[in-house]
Scaffold this active site. Structure first.
Site, PDB file in Angstrom:
ATOM      1  N   CYS A  93      -2.819  -5.318  12.127  1.00 22.52           N
ATOM      2  CA  CYS A  93      -2.087  -5.335  10.539  1.00 22.52           C
ATOM      3  C   CYS A  93      -3.000  -4.080   9.903  1.00 22.52           C
ATOM      4  CB  CYS A  93      -2.515  -6.581   9.734  1.00 22.52           C
ATOM      5  SG  CYS A  93      -1.479  -6.810   8.496  1.00 22.52           S
ATOM      6  N   ARG A 127       7.112  -9.102   0.642  1.00 18.86           N
ATOM      7  CA  ARG A 127       6.063  -9.184   2.063  1.00 18.86           C
ATOM      8  C   ARG A 127       6.908  -9.821   3.112  1.00 18.86           C
ATOM      9  NH1 ARG A 127       1.328  -7.797   0.709  1.00 18.86           N
ATOM     10  NH2 ARG A 127       0.377  -8.483   2.551  1.00 18.86           N
ATOM     11  N   HIS A 188      -1.238 -11.659  13.178  1.00 23.46           N
ATOM     12  CA  HIS A 188      -2.769 -12.328  12.771  1.00 23.46           C
ATOM     13  C   HIS A 188      -2.723 -13.636  13.477  1.00 23.46           C
ATOM     14  CE1 HIS A 188      -4.123  -9.642   9.547  1.00 23.46           C
ATOM     15  NE2 HIS A 188      -2.894  -9.633   9.099  1.00 23.46           N
TER      16      HIS A 188
HETATM   17  N1  GLN Z   1      -2.209  -3.621   3.566  1.00 18.70           N
HETATM   18  C1  GLN Z   1      -1.660  -4.343   4.425  1.00 18.70           C
HETATM   19  C2  GLN Z   1      -0.212  -4.714   4.043  1.00 18.70           C
HETATM   20  O1  GLN Z   1      -0.046  -5.504   3.113  1.00 18.70           O
HETATM   21  C3  GLN Z   1      -2.554  -5.042   5.087  1.00 18.70           C
HETATM   22  C4  GLN Z   1      -2.034  -6.555   5.287  1.00 18.70           C
HETATM   23  C5  GLN Z   1      -2.808  -7.182   6.390  1.00 18.70           C
HETATM   24  O2  GLN Z   1      -3.790  -6.610   6.888  1.00 18.70           O
HETATM   25  N2  GLN Z   1      -2.483  -8.520   6.569  1.00 18.70           N
HETATM   26  O3  GLN Z   1       0.869  -4.248   4.703  1.00 18.70           O
END
Ligand code: GLN
Length: 239
Positions: A93, A127, A188
């Site tokens: 990520c 998101r 993740h």
């Molecule tokens: N900054 C990143 C995003 O939101 C990282 C998120 C993450 O590592 N889960 O895209």
């Protein structure tokens, strides 16, 4: 046989229990009689990339990412040399976003990346969150969880094709990057306990680079397989 793992910023880049990836690597080495040593890189002076067999950069929030950007940049050339030389590397990520040219934050400011790859990431409203299923040419079925505002765009070989979920950008049906022995991904959850075939690939590549041709014996992964198949069926059939 011994493998040294450099774990970058384990306190700052450890979203959604990404440390589970380290535990998985250690256990799968231990079960085969391979010693593993984890070097926790809290400040960049702790890193010894030239002696590392596996590099792990986990995920972090935008805040954490901006805190470690300058630090990672100090070892840009060592990281580039290691990746080109075939060192096993897992970047999750935020750690994956670091590998490219830049990450554009929601306010429009750009965090410079390590520029190891010719790609970029832009944070956009909404998101990309939820369970994700991939078909990977190298690794077969891959399952995980994603939660990112950043959209990453590139034309390198991906880790896999998205079967369910969003992937690199929610548009092109690709997820992650697989370059030499580096895997970069938004998954993740953490990734390796759910997908032990990726853990074994990182381990066997690292052993091969260090000791020549080494054959890993198979571990009993039937519980992992049952769990993965169960997740796959549930998510694939979810409306
Ligand atoms: N900054 C990143 C995003 O939101 C990282 C998120 C993450 O590592 N889960 O895209």
């Amino acid at each position: 046989m011994q493998l040294t793992i450099n774990h970058f910023f384990p306190k700052k880049l450890n979203l959604y229990a990404d440390r589970g990836n380290i535990i998985t690597l250690q256990k799968r080495c231990e079960w085969r009689g391979i010693t593993s040593k984890v070097v926790e890189v809290h400040t960049i002076e702790d890193a010894n990339v030239a002696e590392a067999d596996i590099l792990i950069i986990g995920g972090g929030s935008d805040r954490e990412q901006s805190l470690v950007t300058d630090e990672l940049t100090k070892i840009q050339s060592e990281l580039k040399a290691a990746i080109e030389d075939g060192v096993s590397c897992l970047a999750i990520c935020g750690g994956y976003q670091f590998l490219g040219d830049y990450y554009q934050l929601p306010d429009g400011n750009k965090l410079p990346g390590l520029q190891l790859f010719d790609f970029y990431t832009i944070s956009k409203p909404g998101r990309l969150t939820g369970n994700i299923l991939l078909n990977s040419g190298k690794f077969g079925k891959v399952v995980g969880f994603e939660n990112h505002g950043g959209r990453t765009y590139h034309s390198y070989r991906p880790l896999g094709e998205v079967v369910k979920g969003q992937g690199n950008n929610g548009e092109d049906g690709k997820e992650g990057i697989h370059y030499k022995n580096l895997v970069g991904t938004y998954l993740h959850g953490p990734l390796l306990p759910k997908n032990p075939q990726i853990a074994d690939c990182l381990i066997s590549n690292a052993l091969e680079r260090k000791y020549g041709n080494v054959k890993l014996f198979r571990l009993d992964d039937h519980l992992e397989s049952i769990a993965k198949n169960r997740i796959w069926e549930r998510e694939a059939n979810r409306q």
